[in-house]
Motif scaffolding. Sequence first.
Motif, PDB file in Angstrom:
ATOM      1  N   GLY A  95     -11.675   3.296  -1.557  1.00  0.00           N
ATOM      2  CA  GLY A  95     -12.213   4.702  -1.490  1.00  0.00           C
ATOM      3  C   GLY A  95     -11.171   5.679  -2.095  1.00  0.00           C
ATOM      4  O   GLY A  95     -11.472   6.603  -2.812  1.00  0.00           O
ATOM      5  N   LEU A  96      -9.991   5.433  -2.089  1.00  0.00           N
ATOM      6  CA  LEU A  96      -8.792   6.140  -2.699  1.00  0.00           C
ATOM      7  C   LEU A  96      -8.871   5.934  -4.304  1.00  0.00           C
ATOM      8  O   LEU A  96      -8.845   6.925  -4.995  1.00  0.00           O
ATOM      9  N   LYS A  97      -9.302   4.945  -4.563  1.00  0.00           N
ATOM     10  CA  LYS A  97      -9.145   4.362  -6.213  1.00  0.00           C
ATOM     11  C   LYS A  97     -10.494   5.062  -6.621  1.00  0.00           C
ATOM     12  O   LYS A  97     -10.478   5.276  -8.024  1.00  0.00           O
ATOM     13  N   VAL A  98     -11.323   5.440  -5.785  1.00  0.00           N
ATOM     14  CA  VAL A  98     -12.811   6.043  -6.811  1.00  0.00           C
ATOM     15  C   VAL A  98     -12.714   7.373  -6.438  1.00  0.00           C
ATOM     16  O   VAL A  98     -13.683   8.053  -6.673  1.00  0.00           O
ATOM     17  N   GLY A  99     -11.797   7.982  -5.877  1.00  0.00           N
ATOM     18  CA  GLY A  99     -11.780   9.492  -5.598  1.00  0.00           C
ATOM     19  C   GLY A  99     -12.491   9.954  -4.438  1.00  0.00           C
ATOM     20  O   GLY A  99     -13.042  10.986  -4.242  1.00  0.00           O
ATOM     21  N   LYS A 100     -13.016   8.972  -3.471  1.00  0.00           N
ATOM     22  CA  LYS A 100     -13.773   9.448  -2.198  1.00  0.00           C
ATOM     23  C   LYS A 100     -12.977  10.339  -1.494  1.00  0.00           C
ATOM     24  O   LYS A 100     -13.448  10.974  -0.751  1.00  0.00           O
ATOM     25  N   TYR A 101     -11.534  10.069  -1.462  1.00  0.00           N
ATOM     26  CA  TYR A 101     -10.908  11.191  -0.591  1.00  0.00           C
ATOM     27  C   TYR A 101      -9.148  11.267  -1.328  1.00  0.00           C
ATOM     28  O   TYR A 101      -8.986  10.534  -2.170  1.00  0.00           O
ATOM     29  N   ASP A 102      -8.754  12.076  -0.942  1.00  0.00           N
ATOM     30  CA  ASP A 102      -7.219  12.341  -1.751  1.00  0.00           C
ATOM     31  C   ASP A 102      -6.048  11.262  -0.868  1.00  0.00           C
ATOM     32  O   ASP A 102      -5.107  11.044  -1.448  1.00  0.00           O
ATOM     33  N   LEU A 103      -6.432  11.519   0.325  1.00  0.00           N
ATOM     34  CA  LEU A 103      -5.165  10.698   1.427  1.00  0.00           C
ATOM     35  C   LEU A 103      -5.874  10.036   2.399  1.00  0.00           C
ATOM     36  O   LEU A 103      -6.932  10.098   2.891  1.00  0.00           O
ATOM     37  N   VAL A 104      -5.336   9.004   2.732  1.00  0.00           N
ATOM     38  CA  VAL A 104      -5.745   8.202   3.907  1.00  0.00           C
ATOM     39  C   VAL A 104      -4.633   8.239   4.838  1.00  0.00           C
ATOM     40  O   VAL A 104      -3.262   7.932   4.724  1.00  0.00           O
ATOM     41  N   MET A 105      -5.025   8.935   6.144  1.00  0.00           N
ATOM     42  CA  MET A 105      -3.703   9.002   7.110  1.00  0.00           C
ATOM     43  C   MET A 105      -4.439   8.466   8.338  1.00  0.00           C
ATOM     44  O   MET A 105      -5.299   9.217   9.247  1.00  0.00           O
ATOM     45  N   ASN A 106      -4.267   6.984   8.691  1.00  0.00           N
ATOM     46  CA  ASN A 106      -4.953   6.433  10.025  1.00  0.00           C
ATOM     47  C   ASN A 106      -4.168   5.259  10.048  1.00  0.00           C
ATOM     48  O   ASN A 106      -4.972   4.064   9.847  1.00  0.00           O
ATOM     49  N   ASP A 107      -2.908   5.240  10.597  1.00  0.00           N
ATOM     50  CA  ASP A 107      -2.061   4.250  10.982  1.00  0.00           C
ATOM     51  C   ASP A 107      -2.324   3.156  10.036  1.00  0.00           C
ATOM     52  O   ASP A 107      -2.506   2.012  10.249  1.00  0.00           O
ATOM     53  N   LEU A 108      -2.308   3.310   8.583  1.00  0.00           N
ATOM     54  CA  LEU A 108      -2.479   2.469   7.606  1.00  0.00           C
ATOM     55  C   LEU A 108      -0.833   1.905   7.187  1.00  0.00           C
ATOM     56  O   LEU A 108       0.026   2.783   6.636  1.00  0.00           O
ATOM     57  N   THR A 109      -0.673   0.744   7.330  1.00  0.00           N
ATOM     58  CA  THR A 109       0.578  -0.049   6.655  1.00  0.00           C
ATOM     59  C   THR A 109       0.931  -0.079   5.373  1.00  0.00           C
ATOM     60  O   THR A 109      -0.257  -0.627   4.714  1.00  0.00           O
ATOM     61  N   PRO A 110       1.885   0.058   5.048  1.00  0.00           N
ATOM     62  CA  PRO A 110       2.152  -0.124   3.493  1.00  0.00           C
ATOM     63  C   PRO A 110       2.547  -1.671   3.263  1.00  0.00           C
ATOM     64  O   PRO A 110       3.786  -1.916   2.972  1.00  0.00           O
ATOM     65  N   THR A 111       1.727  -2.399   3.244  1.00  0.00           N
ATOM     66  CA  THR A 111       1.710  -3.922   3.081  1.00  0.00           C
ATOM     67  C   THR A 111       2.189  -4.067   1.511  1.00  0.00           C
ATOM     68  O   THR A 111       1.733  -3.272   0.653  1.00  0.00           O
ATOM     69  N   VAL A 112       2.575  -5.243   1.131  1.00  0.00           N
ATOM     70  CA  VAL A 112       3.008  -5.644  -0.428  1.00  0.00           C
ATOM     71  C   VAL A 112       1.790  -5.515  -1.016  1.00  0.00           C
ATOM     72  O   VAL A 112       1.459  -4.927  -1.931  1.00  0.00           O
ATOM     73  N   GLU A 113       0.484  -6.335  -0.612  1.00  0.00           N
ATOM     74  CA  GLU A 113      -0.822  -6.107  -1.084  1.00  0.00           C
ATOM     75  C   GLU A 113      -1.357  -4.705  -1.372  1.00  0.00           C
ATOM     76  O   GLU A 113      -1.615  -4.668  -2.624  1.00  0.00           O
ATOM     77  N   ARG A 114      -1.260  -3.977  -0.337  1.00  0.00           N
ATOM     78  CA  ARG A 114      -1.865  -2.557  -0.563  1.00  0.00           C
ATOM     79  C   ARG A 114      -0.793  -1.680  -1.492  1.00  0.00           C
ATOM     80  O   ARG A 114      -1.543  -1.107  -2.378  1.00  0.00           O
TER      81      ARG A 114
END
Length: 276
Positions: A95-114
């Motif tokens: 969703g971020l990569k296609v510009g559906k929204y500007d930020l994600v803020m929902n308990d999102l963990t910065p994993t190596v894969e992400r």
Amino acid sequence: MKFNHFVRCILGAAALCCLSHSAGAQIIPADILANARATGVIRIANTQSSPPWSLLDDNLQPAGYDVEVAKEVARRIGIAKVVFVADSFKNFVDGLKVGKYDLVMNDLTPTVEREKQIDFSAPYGVEEFRIFVLKSNADIKDRPDLKGKKVGVTTGSSNETWSRANLKDSEIRTYDNGGFLFNDLGNGRVDAVISSHFGGMKYANVNKLPIKEVGKPLTFQLSAAGMVKGQPALKAAVSKAVNDMIADGTIDRLTRKWVGADYDMISDIKEALKQQ
């Protein structure tokens, strides 16, 4: 004639496919922060179904810890209005990569894969992930007892990533919605659920499910604002806002309101960063 009709149908279907794909994607501004300040609006994604981080209140408005942190971050970086976009964990990165929204803020963990695909701000949350089972379950007491068991996780979440990497002998079942996940635990369709302490206990209390936590914490996970790569101004501004909120007590205040009066979010963030 039939051949020409067939070709027209194929071309028409291809055109519709392209239109459909284009409808889901939007042009990403070269500078998202500058654009958001100019328009006065920033779009922030959350599930609206993962309490206490993101949920709908009695008036069906977005609420929760991440929601209030997001509103305060927007204010501090000079944006008047937040439009919350409901989506599932599995869609956040794309969703971020296609510009559906500007930020994600929902308990999102910065994993190596992400982090290979998107950028993250400074962390503003942290939590423990635990094993949840029915209160009547006497067989599962800790991680080794999950061997051969059906384990439920939220699709696209860091608990799914952790479970697939660490529970090789378990049958991993995924759910797009946390409510469905815990309902299936309640009715016995899965033997256990891997979830955050807070998320699991919230579902237990709200849905009055006869479930319990067992064993030691499985993993310790930070949460941060996710954003598309190539936005240094946005990343710096959000990170500064988060760090200022930690320093001035705002994070502590929102933690007491939404997560628990005894939960020391700031100390746990510092401890989790040491363990990275």
